[in-house]
Write an enzyme that holds these catalytic residues in place. Sequence first.
Site, short mmCIF file in Angstrom:
data_model
loop_
_atom_site.label_atom_id
_atom_site.label_comp_id
_atom_site.label_asym_id
_atom_site.label_seq_id
_atom_site.Cartn_x
_atom_site.Cartn_y
_atom_site.Cartn_z
N ASN A 9 0.63 27.28 -35.31
CA ASN A 9 0.51 26.84 -33.92
C ASN A 9 0.54 28.10 -33.05
O ASN A 9 1.59 28.70 -32.87
CB ASN A 9 1.69 25.90 -33.60
CG ASN A 9 1.72 25.49 -32.14
OD1 ASN A 9 0.80 25.78 -31.39
ND2 ASN A 9 2.80 24.83 -31.75
N LYS A 11 0.03 28.39 -29.95
CA LYS A 11 0.53 28.15 -28.58
C LYS A 11 -0.35 28.88 -27.56
O LYS A 11 -1.54 29.02 -27.78
CB LYS A 11 2.01 28.55 -28.48
CG LYS A 11 2.85 27.90 -29.58
CD LYS A 11 4.33 28.00 -29.34
CE LYS A 11 5.07 27.32 -30.50
NZ LYS A 11 6.53 27.32 -30.33
N HIS A 95 4.36 17.84 -29.21
CA HIS A 95 5.20 19.01 -29.48
C HIS A 95 6.33 19.02 -28.44
O HIS A 95 6.13 18.63 -27.29
CB HIS A 95 4.35 20.28 -29.38
CG HIS A 95 5.08 21.50 -29.84
ND1 HIS A 95 6.00 22.15 -29.04
CD2 HIS A 95 5.06 22.17 -31.02
CE1 HIS A 95 6.50 23.17 -29.73
NE2 HIS A 95 5.94 23.20 -30.93
N GLU A 97 7.47 21.26 -26.69
CA GLU A 97 7.12 21.98 -25.45
C GLU A 97 6.31 21.09 -24.52
O GLU A 97 6.38 21.21 -23.31
CB GLU A 97 6.37 23.27 -25.81
CG GLU A 97 7.33 24.32 -26.38
CD GLU A 97 6.69 25.31 -27.34
OE1 GLU A 97 5.45 25.38 -27.41
OE2 GLU A 97 7.45 26.02 -28.03
N GLU A 165 10.66 18.99 -36.04
CA GLU A 165 10.93 20.28 -35.44
C GLU A 165 12.17 20.17 -34.56
O GLU A 165 12.06 19.79 -33.39
CB GLU A 165 9.75 20.73 -34.58
CG GLU A 165 8.46 20.91 -35.33
CD GLU A 165 7.53 21.88 -34.61
OE1 GLU A 165 7.19 22.89 -35.22
OE2 GLU A 165 7.20 21.64 -33.44
N GLY A 171 11.39 28.80 -31.93
CA GLY A 171 11.31 30.10 -31.25
C GLY A 171 12.65 30.78 -31.08
O GLY A 171 12.76 31.77 -30.36
N SER A 211 11.17 28.16 -36.38
CA SER A 211 11.55 29.47 -36.92
C SER A 211 11.29 29.62 -38.41
O SER A 211 12.07 30.26 -39.12
CB SER A 211 13.02 29.78 -36.58
OG SER A 211 13.20 29.87 -35.19
P1 PGA Z 1 8.41 28.78 -34.10
O1 PGA Z 1 7.60 27.55 -33.45
O2 PGA Z 1 7.96 28.90 -35.52
O3 PGA Z 1 8.05 29.96 -33.27
O4 PGA Z 1 9.87 28.42 -34.00
C1 PGA Z 1 7.33 26.39 -34.18
C2 PGA Z 1 6.62 25.40 -33.32
O5 PGA Z 1 6.91 25.33 -32.12
O6 PGA Z 1 5.74 24.64 -33.80
#
Ligand code: PGA
Length: 250
Positions: A9, A11, A95, A97, A165, A171, A211
């Site tokens: 992803n 982003k 997601h 976010e 998630e 992140g 992560s």
């Molecule tokens: P990350 O993000 O691996 O940077 O924690 C995962 C995601 O948001 O899908």
Amino acid sequence: MRTPLVVGNWKLHLGLKDAQSLARALVQGIEPDLPCEVGVAPVFTVLQAVASVLEGSPIALCAQDLHWVDKGPYTGAVGAPFLVELGCRYVIVGHSERRQHFGENDRIVRLKVEAALRGGLAPIACVGESLTERERGEAFVVVRRQVEAIVEGLDGVERLVIAYEPVWAIGTGKVAEPQDAQAMHAAIREIVARHAGQSIANAMRILYGGSVKPENAPGLLREPDIDGALVGGASLDARSFLAIIHAVRP
Ligand code: PGA
């Protein structure tokens, strides 16, 4: 029996040049006869450019979001048919976010999952609890609510992918312990079985995200109910994303 899936992803990162060069590095670096499916989800504006690099490779094009209406007077939105036209196979939906910064709730996530399936895309629907919810002991209740909103009476549920998630792991560098993630994945599979039947639940891919790095991927991917990964930060670097992909064992 379930083909694992690893999706990067990207982003809101990587413009035209960077996206194409990462895609090129992945196409060149990927081992033949992988025991898993791989996808990347670039920003909308570079989907077509990345598609042309991925052509003929086993890497699937994915979108990061879609609108729940196919087309019409919705300024700024992108509907499923437009993504399919570019060759997208998967779309990430709900997601955290999107839930956090764009006000998406369970109802909107459900509409988007339906729109994806209607359009011929496989939705990767994201669920996961926040840190406060986990600390209050509500993780399983929250995730159950989110999963039920997605799967209850859903047509085409056999094409759905779920990504667990935990919000506190996204992140942050804090990854869920493999056994904690496994417990949640098993619980999600049980919820799916209750609503869609055991055979659909057994065949459904449930990805872990939050992560994921080359160092922790092998431990997570070894768990019986973890069928792949949704990778953010570590997918922006060809070497680390390839290391995660190659951590998948048949
Ligand atoms: P990350 O993000 O691996 O940077 O924690 C995962 C995601 O948001 O899908």
